[in-house]
Design a protein around this motif. Structure first.
Motif, PDB file in Angstrom:
ATOM      1  N   ILE A 220       0.832  -1.205   0.000  1.00 23.81           N
ATOM      2  CA  ILE A 220       0.000   0.000   0.000  1.00 23.81           C
ATOM      3  C   ILE A 220       0.865   1.253   0.000  1.00 23.81           C
ATOM      4  O   ILE A 220       0.557   2.243  -0.676  1.00 23.81           O
ATOM      5  N   SER A 221       1.978   1.226   0.708  1.00 27.44           N
ATOM      6  CA  SER A 221       2.899   2.366   0.686  1.00 27.44           C
ATOM      7  C   SER A 221       3.438   2.607  -0.711  1.00 27.44           C
ATOM      8  O   SER A 221       3.560   3.760  -1.158  1.00 27.44           O
ATOM      9  N   SER A 222       3.752   1.527  -1.432  1.00 34.22           N
ATOM     10  CA  SER A 222       4.269   1.675  -2.797  1.00 34.22           C
ATOM     11  C   SER A 222       3.190   2.203  -3.737  1.00 34.22           C
ATOM     12  O   SER A 222       3.478   2.977  -4.656  1.00 34.22           O
ATOM     13  N   VAL A 223       1.937   1.804  -3.506  1.00 34.97           N
ATOM     14  CA  VAL A 223       0.829   2.319  -4.325  1.00 34.97           C
ATOM     15  C   VAL A 223       0.666   3.811  -4.094  1.00 34.97           C
ATOM     16  O   VAL A 223       0.559   4.602  -5.042  1.00 34.97           O
ATOM     17  N   ILE A 224       0.656   4.220  -2.837  1.00 38.10           N
ATOM     18  CA  ILE A 224       0.470   5.631  -2.491  1.00 38.10           C
ATOM     19  C   ILE A 224       1.589   6.492  -3.066  1.00 38.10           C
ATOM     20  O   ILE A 224       1.376   7.646  -3.448  1.00 38.10           O
ATOM     21  N   ALA A 225       2.774   5.924  -3.163  1.00 42.29           N
ATOM     22  CA  ALA A 225       3.905   6.666  -3.722  1.00 42.29           C
ATOM     23  C   ALA A 225       3.651   7.064  -5.172  1.00 42.29           C
ATOM     24  O   ALA A 225       4.239   8.033  -5.670  1.00 42.29           O
ATOM     25  N   HIS A 226       2.776   6.338  -5.865  1.00 44.07           N
ATOM     26  CA  HIS A 226       2.452   6.637  -7.262  1.00 44.07           C
ATOM     27  C   HIS A 226       1.182   7.479  -7.396  1.00 44.07           C
ATOM     28  O   HIS A 226       0.808   7.869  -8.495  1.00 44.07           O
ATOM     29  N   GLY A 227       0.509   7.732  -6.292  1.00 42.04           N
ATOM     30  CA  GLY A 227      -0.702   8.538  -6.335  1.00 42.04           C
ATOM     31  C   GLY A 227      -1.672   8.108  -5.254  1.00 42.04           C
ATOM     32  O   GLY A 227      -1.623   6.965  -4.788  1.00 42.04           O
ATOM     33  N   PRO A 228      -2.548   8.997  -4.831  1.00 48.38           N
ATOM     34  CA  PRO A 228      -3.496   8.678  -3.764  1.00 48.38           C
ATOM     35  C   PRO A 228      -4.484   7.599  -4.185  1.00 48.38           C
ATOM     36  O   PRO A 228      -4.847   7.487  -5.358  1.00 48.38           O
ATOM     37  N   ILE A 229      -4.895   6.789  -3.227  1.00 51.12           N
ATOM     38  CA  ILE A 229      -5.881   5.743  -3.481  1.00 51.12           C
ATOM     39  C   ILE A 229      -7.275   6.352  -3.364  1.00 51.12           C
ATOM     40  O   ILE A 229      -7.659   6.863  -2.318  1.00 51.12           O
ATOM     41  N   ASP A 230      -8.033   6.292  -4.440  1.00 52.93           N
ATOM     42  CA  ASP A 230      -9.383   6.846  -4.460  1.00 52.93           C
ATOM     43  C   ASP A 230     -10.444   5.807  -4.119  1.00 52.93           C
ATOM     44  O   ASP A 230     -11.485   6.135  -3.545  1.00 52.93           O
ATOM     45  N   VAL A 231     -10.167   4.553  -4.505  1.00 54.71           N
ATOM     46  CA  VAL A 231     -11.151   3.486  -4.309  1.00 54.71           C
ATOM     47  C   VAL A 231     -10.434   2.228  -3.846  1.00 54.71           C
ATOM     48  O   VAL A 231      -9.380   1.868  -4.384  1.00 54.71           O
ATOM     49  N   PHE A 232     -11.010   1.562  -2.854  1.00 58.98           N
ATOM     50  CA  PHE A 232     -10.542   0.230  -2.473  1.00 58.98           C
ATOM     51  C   PHE A 232     -11.680  -0.760  -2.628  1.00 58.98           C
ATOM     52  O   PHE A 232     -12.782  -0.541  -2.113  1.00 58.98           O
ATOM     53  N   VAL A 233     -11.405  -1.856  -3.330  1.00 62.43           N
ATOM     54  CA  VAL A 233     -12.390  -2.924  -3.515  1.00 62.43           C
ATOM     55  C   VAL A 233     -11.797  -4.211  -2.949  1.00 62.43           C
ATOM     56  O   VAL A 233     -10.789  -4.722  -3.455  1.00 62.43           O
ATOM     57  N   GLY A 234     -12.406  -4.729  -1.899  1.00 64.45           N
ATOM     58  CA  GLY A 234     -11.907  -5.929  -1.243  1.00 64.45           C
ATOM     59  C   GLY A 234     -12.594  -7.182  -1.752  1.00 64.45           C
ATOM     60  O   GLY A 234     -13.727  -7.477  -1.367  1.00 64.45           O
ATOM     61  N   CYS A 235     -11.907  -7.917  -2.634  1.00 65.85           N
ATOM     62  CA  CYS A 235     -12.481  -9.135  -3.226  1.00 65.85           C
ATOM     63  C   CYS A 235     -11.799 -10.416  -2.752  1.00 65.85           C
ATOM     64  O   CYS A 235     -12.304 -11.509  -3.034  1.00 65.85           O
ATOM     65  N   ALA A 236     -10.671 -10.314  -2.069  1.00 67.24           N
ATOM     66  CA  ALA A 236      -9.921 -11.514  -1.696  1.00 67.24           C
ATOM     67  C   ALA A 236     -10.733 -12.378  -0.746  1.00 67.24           C
ATOM     68  O   ALA A 236     -11.279 -11.891   0.249  1.00 67.24           O
ATOM     69  N   GLY A 237     -10.835 -13.658  -1.071  1.00 67.52           N
ATOM     70  CA  GLY A 237     -11.583 -14.553  -0.207  1.00 67.52           C
ATOM     71  C   GLY A 237     -11.498 -15.989  -0.689  1.00 67.52           C
ATOM     72  O   GLY A 237     -11.236 -16.250  -1.867  1.00 67.52           O
TER      73      GLY A 237
END
Length: 259
Positions: A71-88
């Protein structure tokens, strides 16, 4: 935020509903960050998306430190606008008598704790920017006791509770949180669950999704859903048009909950 340039984080993005969600968001010009435990599945999904529209991250959602680093690496490329939790994962319709402690722990760890592991750092960033949307994938099993297993039912009911509390906690920051509860959907969850859980899953290959007559009896629309239909609902809940919807459970189940 501009919906044409959003950064979207999707867990469980290597197959099924997660892959369909990725395709739907990229079709609308968003950039998706795909998280999955399998690099092979991620590569397959990316091969079907527009070039440059996605970034992949191989990670086990049960590993809190590894998730935080992603998540830190994602934020480094831009803010997270949407999170979709599908893992299961799915526990093979195991009841209390054939649910081992190991199976219980593993399903809860992936489906429920794994979701928390991602939400924790994502929510912190959304709070800082005072905007964002969270959509979790639950199940009709969060409301109905059948046709799924004990650990699966408990994990999906837990996600509903988590969604409601997220809506309460995050609303003051302009962040909404909702849950989509599918019924029978044509995915490969049984195969991927067996791959991840191995021998922990008992041999109970039953359920509405494997019995056409039972499906017609329980589901008013008399069919299973397509992952794209779930993805369309997720996309709406993450859009500005759903900005005043929060803490809700949206059933996408062919009318099963009404029957």
């Amino acid at each position: 935020m501009s919906e044409a340039t959003r950064h979207v984080v999707i867990t469980g993005a290597g197959s099924g509903i997660g892959a369909a969600v990725a395709a739907t968001f990229t079709d609308h010009g968003d950039h998706v960050h795909l998280l999955d435990i399998s690099t092979d599945r991620l590569d397959e999904v990316v091969s079907q998306l527009p070039e440059g529209s996605s970034t992949t991250h191989q990670v086990d959602v049960t590993d809190y430190e590894a998730v935080g680093a992603v998540i830190s690496s994602v934020i480094a490329h831009g803010p997270i606008d949407v999170f979709v939790g599908c893992a299961g994962v799915f526990d093979g319709v195991a009841g209390v008598e054939n649910t081992s402690r190991e199976l219980w722990n593993r399903v809860i760890d992936i489906n429920l704790t794994g979701t928390f592991n991602v939400i924790k750092p994502v929510a912190s960033q959304m709070i800082e920017q005072k905007s964002g949307s969270i959509v979790l994938i639950g199940s009709i099993a969060g409301t109905r006791a059948l046709p799924d297993g004990l650990a699966y039912d408990a994990s999906k009911a837990g996600l509903e509770g988590m969604t409601r509390r997220l809506a309460v906690d995050l609303g003051q920051y302009g962040i909404n949180a909702n849950l989509v509860a599918p019924g029978v959907v044509r995915t490969g969850i049984r195969a991927t669950s067996e791959e991840i859980l191995g021998d922990l899953v008992p041999d109970t290959n039953v359920g509405v999704g494997t019995d056409a007559d039972l499906m017609k009896k329980l589901i008013p629309l008399q069919r299973g859903g397509d992952p794209a239909e779930l993805a369309a609902t997720v996309f709406f809940l993450a859009s500005s048009g759903a900005g005043y919807i929060s803490g809700d459970v949206v059933h996408v189940d062919g009318g099963w909950i009404a029957a």
